[in-house]
Design a protein around this motif. Structure first.
Motif, short mmCIF file in Angstrom:
data_model
loop_
_atom_site.label_atom_id
_atom_site.label_comp_id
_atom_site.label_asym_id
_atom_site.label_seq_id
_atom_site.Cartn_x
_atom_site.Cartn_y
_atom_site.Cartn_z
N LEU A 53 0.88 -1.40 -0.16
CA LEU A 53 -0.07 -0.09 -0.05
C LEU A 53 0.76 1.23 0.00
O LEU A 53 0.71 2.18 -0.86
N LEU A 55 1.05 3.69 -3.23
CA LEU A 55 0.72 5.02 -3.19
C LEU A 55 1.89 6.08 -3.52
O LEU A 55 1.54 6.92 -4.05
N CYS A 75 2.19 6.25 -7.32
CA CYS A 75 1.30 6.90 -7.97
C CYS A 75 1.49 8.47 -7.77
O CYS A 75 1.51 9.28 -8.76
N THR A 85 4.60 -0.18 -10.05
CA THR A 85 4.14 -1.06 -8.90
C THR A 85 4.18 -2.58 -8.99
O THR A 85 4.47 -3.19 -7.99
#
Length: 219
Positions: free
Chosen positions: A72, A76, A79, A211
């Motif tokens: 996570l 994050l 992004c 990712t």
């Protein structure tokens, strides 16, 4: 007679040709960005601080919880980095291209220089630093549990209080994996590389490739 009314002329074919060419360029741009991002992330993240954090925490706690918290944070961060890089596209493309090329060259030379000057104990020192950070967080977690009563099932074999499955993903271990990974990744070379890649490549390809690369290393 207008050209489009002449015998044998067609307005449809050129439109299809243009649309097919643009689609091919888009697909190639996505694939190129994806491959560039995943390869750079794998090379830079293996043996990095976030790699050690995930490895050490997975030895002590529930592996799925650690993976979820770390991913996570890394997703994050990827992004956010892509957004930072994409924001620079308001600058003329030619300038961002040359600046990003120069930054890649600087990063590459810097990594080669660090590798040549690296001592044999460099990895051990980083591992010990991560272990000290996790030990400090564990002590804080134990103090919190003493103040608030028995904790969750991840604290050790001594606790027998059952938990719902979804609580594993919002447990203190999840929060610890998230915060340690996020702080370690902020300002890291992989974040800077992702920003530079997003400025010159397809942002969706960079986001997905980054990712996936992080997921492979952390997994």
């Amino acid at each position: 007679v207008p050209p489009f009314l002449q015998k044998g002329s067609s307005l449809v074919a050129p439109v299809h040709i243009v649309s097919e060419e643009s689609a091919d360029k888009t697909n190639l741009g996505f694939i190129h960005a994806f491959v560039a991002a995943i390869s750079v992330i794998i090379v830079s993240e293996l043996g990095d601080k976030t790699f050690f954090i995930a490895a050490i925490m997975a030895m002590r706690y529930n592996r799925l919880t650690v993976l979820a918290g770390a991913m996570l944070a890394l997703g994050l961060m990827t992004c956010l980095s892509v957004l930072f890089g994409y924001a620079t596209t308001v600058i003329p493309r030619v300038y961002t291209y040359y600046v990003s090329t120069a930054l890649f060259a600087i990063f590459g030379i810097r990594m080669l220089r660090e590798g040549l000057k690296m001592s044999p104990d460099e990895g051990q020192e980083e591992l010990e630093e991560v272990q000290a950070e996790i030990k400090k967080k564990d002590e804080e977690l134990q103090r919190t549990k003493l103040l608030n009563g028995p904790g969750d099932v991840e604290s050790g074999p001594g606790t027998t209080i059952p938990q719902k499955k979804w609580l594993h993903f919002i447990s203190p271990i999840f929060v610890q994996a998230f915060t340690l990974t996020f702080l370690a990744e902020w300002g890291d070379r992989s974040q800077l590389t992702t920003i530079v890649l997003a400025a010159r490549e397809d942002p969706y390809g960079v986001a997905v490739g980054g990712t996936v690369g992080h997921c492979l290393c952390t997994g």
